[in-house]
Design a protein around this motif. Sequence first.
Motif, PDB file in Angstrom:
ATOM      1  N   GLY B  73       0.799  -1.223   0.000  1.00 53.41           N
ATOM      2  CA  GLY B  73       0.000   0.000   0.000  1.00 53.41           C
ATOM      3  C   GLY B  73       0.829   1.270   0.000  1.00 53.41           C
ATOM      4  N   PHE B  74       2.152   1.142  -0.034  1.00 51.06           N
ATOM      5  CA  PHE B  74       2.987   2.345  -0.077  1.00 51.06           C
ATOM      6  C   PHE B  74       2.918   3.019  -1.445  1.00 51.06           C
ATOM      7  CE2 PHE B  74       5.157   0.265   3.545  1.00 51.06           C
ATOM      8  CZ  PHE B  74       5.023   1.307   4.447  1.00 51.06           C
ATOM      9  N   PRO B  92      -1.031   1.492   3.510  1.00 47.15           N
ATOM     10  CA  PRO B  92      -0.347   0.444   4.269  1.00 47.15           C
ATOM     11  C   PRO B  92      -1.134   0.085   5.527  1.00 47.15           C
ATOM     12  CG  PRO B  92       1.149   2.249   3.744  1.00 47.15           C
ATOM     13  CD  PRO B  92      -0.224   2.714   3.408  1.00 47.15           C
ATOM     14  N   GLY B  93      -0.972  -1.115   5.991  1.00 45.07           N
ATOM     15  CA  GLY B  93      -1.635  -1.527   7.222  1.00 45.07           C
ATOM     16  C   GLY B  93      -0.951  -2.759   7.780  1.00 45.07           C
ATOM     17  N   PRO B  94      -1.147  -3.003   9.069  1.00 50.01           N
ATOM     18  CA  PRO B  94      -0.432  -4.101   9.725  1.00 50.01           C
ATOM     19  C   PRO B  94      -0.884  -5.486   9.276  1.00 50.01           C
ATOM     20  CG  PRO B  94      -1.941  -3.028  11.242  1.00 50.01           C
ATOM     21  CD  PRO B  94      -1.986  -2.230   9.988  1.00 50.01           C
ATOM     22  N   ASP B  95      -1.998  -5.555   8.543  1.00 43.80           N
ATOM     23  CA  ASP B  95      -2.387  -6.864   7.993  1.00 43.80           C
ATOM     24  C   ASP B  95      -1.465  -7.263   6.840  1.00 43.80           C
ATOM     25  OD1 ASP B  95      -3.393  -4.650   6.633  1.00 43.80           O
ATOM     26  OD2 ASP B  95      -4.951  -5.825   5.653  1.00 43.80           O
ATOM     27  N   ARG B  96      -0.691  -6.301   6.316  1.00 44.34           N
ATOM     28  CA  ARG B  96       0.295  -6.597   5.261  1.00 44.34           C
ATOM     29  C   ARG B  96       1.654  -6.098   5.720  1.00 44.34           C
ATOM     30  NH1 ARG B  96      -1.951  -2.757   2.326  1.00 44.34           N
ATOM     31  NH2 ARG B  96      -3.553  -2.611   3.915  1.00 44.34           N
ATOM     32  N   MET B  97       2.191  -6.778   6.705  1.00 44.67           N
ATOM     33  CA  MET B  97       3.415  -6.294   7.350  1.00 44.67           C
ATOM     34  C   MET B  97       4.622  -6.513   6.454  1.00 44.67           C
ATOM     35  SD  MET B  97       4.629  -4.717   9.862  1.00 44.67           S
ATOM     36  CE  MET B  97       6.187  -4.434  10.686  1.00 44.67           C
ATOM     37  N   VAL B  98       5.515  -5.542   6.520  1.00 39.67           N
ATOM     38  CA  VAL B  98       6.676  -5.546   5.641  1.00 39.67           C
ATOM     39  C   VAL B  98       7.955  -5.769   6.455  1.00 39.67           C
ATOM     40  CG1 VAL B  98       7.976  -4.196   3.955  1.00 39.67           C
ATOM     41  CG2 VAL B  98       5.494  -3.885   4.173  1.00 39.67           C
ATOM     42  N   PHE B 100      11.457  -4.705   5.882  1.00 37.69           N
ATOM     43  CA  PHE B 100      12.066  -3.763   4.954  1.00 37.69           C
ATOM     44  C   PHE B 100      13.477  -4.193   4.564  1.00 37.69           C
ATOM     45  CE2 PHE B 100       8.852  -1.427   7.272  1.00 37.69           C
ATOM     46  CZ  PHE B 100       8.176  -0.777   6.259  1.00 37.69           C
ATOM     47  N   ASN B 102      16.329  -2.742   4.545  1.00 37.24           N
ATOM     48  CA  ASN B 102      17.424  -2.500   5.498  1.00 37.24           C
ATOM     49  C   ASN B 102      16.928  -2.528   6.936  1.00 37.24           C
ATOM     50  OD1 ASN B 102      16.024  -0.442   4.440  1.00 37.24           O
ATOM     51  ND2 ASN B 102      17.783   0.846   3.986  1.00 37.24           N
ATOM     52  N   ALA B 104      15.021  -1.471   9.027  1.00 30.95           N
ATOM     53  CA  ALA B 104      14.164  -0.405   9.551  1.00 30.95           C
ATOM     54  C   ALA B 104      13.792  -0.619  11.009  1.00 30.95           C
ATOM     55  CB  ALA B 104      12.900  -0.244   8.692  1.00 30.95           C
ATOM     56  N   ALA B 118       5.286  -2.575  17.699  1.00 34.54           N
ATOM     57  CA  ALA B 118       4.349  -3.119  16.718  1.00 34.54           C
ATOM     58  C   ALA B 118       3.172  -3.802  17.416  1.00 34.54           C
ATOM     59  CB  ALA B 118       5.067  -4.099  15.799  1.00 34.54           C
ATOM     60  N   ARG B 167       9.350  -8.891  14.604  1.00 32.26           N
ATOM     61  CA  ARG B 167       8.410  -7.776  14.680  1.00 32.26           C
ATOM     62  C   ARG B 167       7.254  -7.989  13.706  1.00 32.26           C
ATOM     63  NH1 ARG B 167      10.602  -1.866  13.242  1.00 32.26           N
ATOM     64  NH2 ARG B 167      10.953  -2.862  11.228  1.00 32.26           N
ATOM     65  N   ILE B 171       2.733  -9.525  14.902  1.00 30.11           N
ATOM     66  CA  ILE B 171       1.426  -8.885  14.756  1.00 30.11           C
ATOM     67  C   ILE B 171       0.512  -9.694  13.844  1.00 30.11           C
ATOM     68  CG2 ILE B 171       2.308  -6.584  15.262  1.00 30.11           C
ATOM     69  CD1 ILE B 171       2.272  -6.002  12.285  1.00 30.11           C
TER      70      ILE B 171
END
Lengths: 278, 281
Positions: B73-74, B92-98, B100, B102, B104, B118, B167, B171
Amino acid sequence: MAVASVRRNGNANPLLKFLRQQGADFYLPIIGVIGFLVVWQILSSIKILSLPGPIQVFADERSRYLIFHPFYYNSPLDQGLARQTLISLTRVAQGYGLAAIVGITLGILVGTSKALNKSLDPIFQFLRMVAPLAWVPISLAALRQNEPAAIFVIFITSIWPILINTAVGVREIPQDYKNVSRVLRLSKKTFFLKILLPSALPYIFTGLRIAIGLAWLAIIAAEIVMSGVAGIGFFIWDAYQQNYVTEIIVAVVYIGAIGLILDRLVGFLQSKIAPANR
Amino acid sequence: MISQGNQAMTTPAAVVSAESFLRLEQVSKVYPTKKGPFTVLTDITLDIQAGEFICVIGHSGCGKTTLLNMVSGFVRPTTGEVRLKGQPIKEPGPDRMVVFQNYALLPWLTAAENVYLAVDAVWPKKSRPQKMAIVREHLAMVGLAEAANRYPAQLSGGMKQRVAIARALAIRPEILILDEPFGALDAITKEELQEELLSIWQKHRCTVLMITHDIDEALFLADRLVMMTNGPAAKIGEIMTIPFPRPRDRERILEDPTYYQLRNDALDFLYRRYHLDEEAE
Ligand SMILES: Nc1ncnc2c1ncn2[C@@H]1O[C@H](COP(=O)(O)OP(=O)(O)OP(=O)(O)O)[C@@H](O)[C@H]1O
Ligand SMILES: [Mg+2]
């Protein structure tokens, strides 16, 4: 640092080793200071400088009294230099404290909002170029009283580096951290406390450290101009009027020492609260 | 956490029954640049089932990150639509956690505090001990129980990546998105983490979308491997189904002749048909 170096050279006498290693840090500055005093003394003895040398400053009755009686009190305008300094410091604390609160708050707002930044940045850049002394007549005209005017001069001189650095710090929050905040949908409060503030803190402290120096410079300037208020700045002005040059020199030593201490104090807070290595 | 508004916004097309769990439909992405519009991706249609492990491979700059960013969603697609369970993805939302590229991680928080941030954001109503338990559980799961109170600067690259994975998993996302998670790690750490990721995925069965540059990694992990053509205007060139039974065992896979067949096909796709220096097509 010191502890670590002692431990590393654990053999022989640790104290001796420590002294030998740290020795250069101790005696070189002392040699520097002595050299400075000697050159100054020579220059004033052979009349290249028409200032009194360090020996005269010590020998002169008035300045000697000042050196050995920092806390004497006769009247508001005739008191020991430690007392005068304390009065000036109280003003700095007020003006600088106010500048910190307003500067950090405004800086965060300006750093967060592109529109606000675009519209206000030219004004900030313009105002920050105005010298402390130029603010004195303006603030006297606006506030009409010495005391609030002096505090305002400190405020308006020291706010700019705080504000501008805070704004830069907020703008420079790494995109990665913002992405974490977006994907987790952090609340505004959590974003502020856990990401924005810690991320901008090193910048804020850079601003605070520049500002404390400016604030101290400003109060001296302000007091010299606003005659009749007690404080180390006015003390210098008063001594100048009566041509007590040795007194001025003692006061200047106070001013330099306090400025140095203030700078180191903020630097110390910085190293405690926002260490650079993180 | 997904806004209620989505319910009402459901388009007629999305109501069609048997829509796959995640669907990218005729997606393209065009960036406006100073030299005019720059098409990164075109004509991407992809259906992903719940619980699938998908790897995406392709040459640098072809648009893999852009593709996954449209799922997280970014990035919004220029045309077409990305739908999760029929609902268009808008932000973006926590149901589609990334996880990253590097890591992050926030450097001023310890490993545990990073995970806690988180957990706390997703389940604000849970009690602190409950949330702490979730944090501990997931750090233990990636083998970092001991390092919970260390700051990221005190962790190795592999450990940081483990924290980032903990992390993400803590969630309970429906989709886990990993952008080249193991690219910067040494070979041994990389294999360890691949195995950990696989066994965790086996337990939780979330859907995984992962970018990789490593064919062997993809063959070991994925159910399907999406191979992208070269940019600009990259498409999905081929989708390879990887049939090895699960739970997978690296040694056993390496003994399977199919492995070399698939590996050759993928190499052939990347280095002969879509070699970077050659013209695409
Ligand atoms: N915001 C943007 N504006 C303009 N062009 C962009 C933007 N973001 C990405 N691009 C371009 O889109 C293309 C694809 O980028 P992307 O990051 O998705 O590639 P990638 O496949 O992930 O590459 P890599 O394997 O190197 O990570 C690149 O050519 C990049 O320059
Ligand atoms: Mg990428």
